[in-house]
Design an enzyme around this catalytic site. Structure first.
Site, PDB file in Angstrom:
ATOM      1  N   HIS A 102       0.825  -1.208   0.000  1.00  0.00           N
ATOM      2  CA  HIS A 102       0.000   0.000   0.000  1.00  0.00           C
ATOM      3  C   HIS A 102       0.861   1.261   0.000  1.00  0.00           C
ATOM      4  CE1 HIS A 102       0.857   1.049   4.198  1.00  0.00           C
ATOM      5  NE2 HIS A 102       0.720  -0.238   4.494  1.00  0.00           N
ATOM      6  N   SER A 105       0.694   5.914   4.446  1.00  0.00           N
ATOM      7  CA  SER A 105      -0.424   6.272   5.321  1.00  0.00           C
ATOM      8  C   SER A 105      -0.012   7.443   6.212  1.00  0.00           C
ATOM      9  CB  SER A 105      -0.829   5.080   6.195  1.00  0.00           C
ATOM     10  OG  SER A 105       0.168   4.818   7.179  1.00  0.00           O
ATOM     11  N   GLY A 115       0.209  -1.254  13.012  1.00  0.00           N
ATOM     12  CA  GLY A 115      -0.539  -2.468  13.339  1.00  0.00           C
ATOM     13  C   GLY A 115      -1.932  -2.466  12.726  1.00  0.00           C
ATOM     14  N   ARG A 153      -6.143   1.705   4.292  1.00  0.00           N
ATOM     15  CA  ARG A 153      -4.967   2.087   3.513  1.00  0.00           C
ATOM     16  C   ARG A 153      -4.696   1.090   2.404  1.00  0.00           C
ATOM     17  NH1 ARG A 153      -3.354   0.561   8.711  1.00  0.00           N
ATOM     18  NH2 ARG A 153      -1.696  -1.000   8.952  1.00  0.00           N
ATOM     19  N   GLU A 180      -2.270  -6.228   8.616  1.00  0.00           N
ATOM     20  CA  GLU A 180      -0.907  -6.047   9.088  1.00  0.00           C
ATOM     21  C   GLU A 180      -0.734  -6.759  10.436  1.00  0.00           C
ATOM     22  OE1 GLU A 180       2.113  -5.868   8.965  1.00  0.00           O
ATOM     23  OE2 GLU A 180       2.666  -3.793   8.501  1.00  0.00           O
ATOM     24  N   TYR A 183       1.248  -4.792  16.473  1.00  0.00           N
ATOM     25  CA  TYR A 183       2.488  -4.363  17.121  1.00  0.00           C
ATOM     26  C   TYR A 183       2.328  -4.200  18.636  1.00  0.00           C
ATOM     27  CZ  TYR A 183       5.713  -3.653  13.236  1.00  0.00           C
ATOM     28  OH  TYR A 183       6.589  -3.853  12.196  1.00  0.00           O
ATOM     29  N   LYS A 191       8.638   5.771  16.137  1.00  0.00           N
ATOM     30  CA  LYS A 191       9.649   4.720  16.080  1.00  0.00           C
ATOM     31  C   LYS A 191      11.016   5.180  16.575  1.00  0.00           C
ATOM     32  CE  LYS A 191       7.347   2.336  12.287  1.00  0.00           C
ATOM     33  NZ  LYS A 191       7.400   1.947  10.856  1.00  0.00           N
ATOM     34  N   ARG A 207      10.771  -5.582  15.495  1.00  0.00           N
ATOM     35  CA  ARG A 207      10.270  -5.331  14.147  1.00  0.00           C
ATOM     36  C   ARG A 207      10.568  -6.475  13.179  1.00  0.00           C
ATOM     37  NH1 ARG A 207      12.305  -1.060  11.080  1.00  0.00           N
ATOM     38  NH2 ARG A 207      10.280  -0.838  10.051  1.00  0.00           N
ATOM     39  N   HIS A 279       0.198  -5.524   3.288  1.00  0.00           N
ATOM     40  CA  HIS A 279       0.967  -4.660   4.180  1.00  0.00           C
ATOM     41  C   HIS A 279       2.414  -5.160   4.218  1.00  0.00           C
ATOM     42  CE1 HIS A 279      -2.754  -2.863   5.886  1.00  0.00           C
ATOM     43  NE2 HIS A 279      -3.234  -4.059   5.606  1.00  0.00           N
ATOM     44  N   ASN A 281       4.341  -6.488   6.692  1.00  0.00           N
ATOM     45  CA  ASN A 281       4.687  -7.750   7.358  1.00  0.00           C
ATOM     46  C   ASN A 281       3.860  -8.933   6.898  1.00  0.00           C
ATOM     47  OD1 ASN A 281       6.864  -7.221   9.477  1.00  0.00           O
ATOM     48  ND2 ASN A 281       5.451  -5.537   9.840  1.00  0.00           N
TER      49      ASN A 281
END
Length: 463
Positions: A102, A105, A115, A153, A180, A183, A191, A207, A279, A281
């Site tokens: 995507h 965002s 997440g 997204r 996704e 998290y 981050k 991560r 996404h 991940n």
């Protein structure tokens, strides 16, 4: 035998990808194989298209690049270890799949852990999605159905790409198993400040590790997904067993791989050209499943936003190695390796380099993977100026386009006010957007709707 193995720097993943039989690879001691050098790439959107013109792919020998001759070490290793050389039999591609992540965002822009939080695309993210669509249009991609997550997204990215392809009619199917990763309690945190607090290695482990989850998210957290009505309905119906408090890549792989095998693969085998919008991940997890990438290699796999990645599969849905595959994968990006490396470097600095205090996502501008025709680029720039209310001014009223945001307006052709024939701007014909003038006396007119007076007003701008 062991002394020979200890001299290699090739992982089991690389050996399998290079054509060595699985029984031979399985006999090698994992402790004797060293990890490959750190390489990268980042997430995606899976475009599956039926491959009607099969192309033969020649396996690339171990230790060689696609364009280089076989390494002397490869032959030496095969001879000393008594292992067979890579099979010369070319694989035939029956299906083609394209993955694209995507666009940017709002929380990508703000460098925050996202997440399951349902944040929208930015204007730059929409342009990234358009750019991915242009790349796929250049490849002549046709789509029969789209599979994506429940997060806007990804959904908006899919819609935007389909629009660029001129295939807005394509069905879009959403499922939570393509969401996704969760998290945990990191959701919403910036981050780089998290790196400053916990250290680079800890955050990198959270991560990118395979089986280490971040700290769990509490149900009273303001970003807890259970407060979202779509998940309440899924929980009530039993479609969603539970909302995860935190996930590692192993958890995401289980659900993403299940959706791939149970839903996506049958559609591909049925002849449908499928798109899966992903996404970061969940697509890394899919690639790990498809290519059987080892966990220690998966640490280095990154997927840039909106950068299409092509996979080809044989009739048994086994991946066919591409001519210039991405590191540790068999698929190939449809953008240059230089672009992929530049995005990887930028994203790494954005998260881990504490010396950089500015946000590299802000003001970076939209990425362009394809060259545009100058006239088309100029036309789009002019349309963007009108849409966003920048620079253009109307001389008759002194009214800036900035003041026209949200006002109903359109361009029509009317007789020039200096002409001797034709309808006046206030005439019924003008209000209907028609004209009785000759081509010599016609002029472009901006028609504005006045909601207070409930009537149309006209002005002859000088641009």
């Amino acid at each position: 035998m062991s002394s020979v193995l200890l001299r290699t720097s090739v992982s089991t993943t690389a050996l399998r990808a290079s054509g060595f039989p699985s029984d031979c690879v399985g006999s090698l001691s994992p402790q004797a194989l060293l990890a490959q050098p750190e390489l990268n790439s980042r997430t995606t959107l899976a475009f599956s298209t039926r491959h009607h013109q099969p192309q033969q792919q020649t396996p690339i020998p171990l230790g060689s690049s696609p364009s280089s001759p076989q390494s002397p070490f490869t032959a030496d290793f095969a001879q000393q270890a008594s292992l067979p050389s890579p099979s010369p039999t070319p694989a035939t591609a029956a299906y083609e799949v394209l993955f694209v992540r995507h666009g940017q965002s709002t929380w990508n822009r703000d460098n925050r852990f996202i997440g399951w939080t349902d944040v929208p695309l930015t204007e730059q993210g929409l342009e990234e999605a358009r750019e991915a669509g242009r790349v796929l249009a250049r490849e002549g991609v046709k789509v029969d159905e789209v599979h994506t997550s429940l997060l806007k997204r990804c959904i908006k990215t899919a819609w935007t790409i389909l629009r660029e392809l001129g295939q807005e009619y394509t069905p879009v199917h959403c499922h939570w198993r393509l969401n996704e990763r969760s998290y945990g309690s990191l959701v919403g945190l910036e981050k780089k400040s998290t790196v400053a607090r916990h250290g680079v290695e800890t955050v990198r482990t959270w991560r990118r590790s395979f089986d280490v989850r971040p700290p769990p998210q509490r149900m009273d957290d303001k970003y807890w997904p259970g407060k979202d009505k779509k998940y309440k309905k899924l929980l009530a119906s039993g479609t969603l067993p539970r909302i995860p408090a935190a996930e590692c890549l192993k958890d995401v792989k289980e659900r993403a791989a299940a959706h791939w095998e149970e839903v996506v693969v049958p559609a591909i085998k049925a002849g449908k050209r499928v798109v899966v919008v992903g996404h970061e991940n969940n697509l890394r997890a899919l690639f790990m499943h498809i290519d059987q990438v080892a966990p220690e290699d998966m640490l280095h796999v990154e997927i840039p936003r909106a950068a299409p990645l092509r996979y080809q599969f044989d009739a048994q849905m086994k991946p066919v190695r591409q001519a210039e595959p991405a590191p540790f994968l068999t698929g190939q990006f449809l953008i240059s390796a230089e672009n992929v490396a530049a995005v990887k470097e930028r994203d790494s600095r954005q998260v881990y380099d504490l010396r950089i205090t500015s946000n590299l996502e802000k003001g970076s501008g939209s990425r362009r993977w394809v060259e545009e025709q100058p006239q088309q680029a100029k036309k789009e720039e002019q349309e963007e100026q009108v849409r966003r209310g920048q620079q253009l001014r109307l001389n008759r009223t002194g009214l800036s386009i900035n003041a026209l945001r949200g006002i109903k307006a359109s361009w029509i052709s009317l007789p020039d006010e200096r002409g001797t024939t034709g309808a006046s701007p206030d005439s019924p014909a003008a209000a209907a957007g028609t004209s009785g003038g000759s081509p010599e006396t016609m002029k472009r007119v901006l028609r504005l709707f006045d909601p207070d007076q409930n009537l149309w007003r006209f002005t002859y701008p000088s641009l």
